[in-house]
Write a protein that holds these residues in place. Structure first.
Motif: not given
Length: 129
Positions: A96-99, A101-106
Motif C-alpha cells: 500500500v506504499g509502505q516502503g 524499511d517499515v517494521s510492520w508487515v501489511v
C-alpha cells in the motif's frame, strides 16, 4: 474534566462473502461467531468482551485502500511464526506504499481488507520499560 460519552462497540467489515471473511478473522483472533442475521455475522471474544466485528454483505468487491485498518501483534509466539500462521489462514502480503524499511508487515484478509502485523509481540510491549 471531560465526560466520556462513547465507547467502540463494534468495527464493521464489508464483504461479498461474509462467512469467509468472518471465518478468517475468527481464526486470526481466536474469536467465535457471537451473532448472525440475514445480512451477516458478528464475531467477538467468547467472553462477550467488546469490541466485536460485524461482517456484513455488500454487492461490490473492495477496490481501494482501506481508510481504517487493524494493527495486530503476535501474542504468545514470535512475529515470524504469527506471520506464517496468518498467511496459512489465507492472508496475503500487500503493498500500500509502505516502503521497504517499515517494521510492520501489511497483509490483506481473503477479500482484500488490509491489516498490519506489527514487529513487536504483545509480550515485548508489556515487558518494555
Amino acid at each position: 474534566m471531560c465526560r466520556v460519552t462513547s465507547r467502540i462497540a463494534a468495527l464493521a467489515i464489508d464483504a461479498v462473502n461474509p462467512r469467509v471473511v468472518a471465518e478468517f478473522w475468527c481464526a486470526a483472533l481466536g474469536w467465535t461467531v457471537v451473532g448472525t442475521d440475514p445480512d451477516g455475522l458478528t464475531i467477538g471474544p467468547a467472553d462477550g468482551a467488546w469490541p466485536t466485528i460485524d461482517v456484513f454483505a455488500v454487492p461490490e468487491r473492495k477496490s481501494v485502500k482501506n481508510r481504517l485498518h487493524l494493527d495486530l501483534r503476535a501474542d504468545g509466539g514470535s512475529t515470524a511464526d504469527e506471520l506464517r500462521r496468518l498467511l496459512d489462514l489465507g492472508a496475503r502480503r500487500v503493498d500500500v506504499g509502505q516502503g521497504p524499511d517499515v517494521s510492520w508487515v501489511v497483509l490483506a484478509d481473503p477479500e482484500g481488507n488490509e491489516f498490519c502485523l506489527l514487529s513487536r509481540t504483545v509480550q515485548e510491549v508489556l515487558s518494555a520499560p
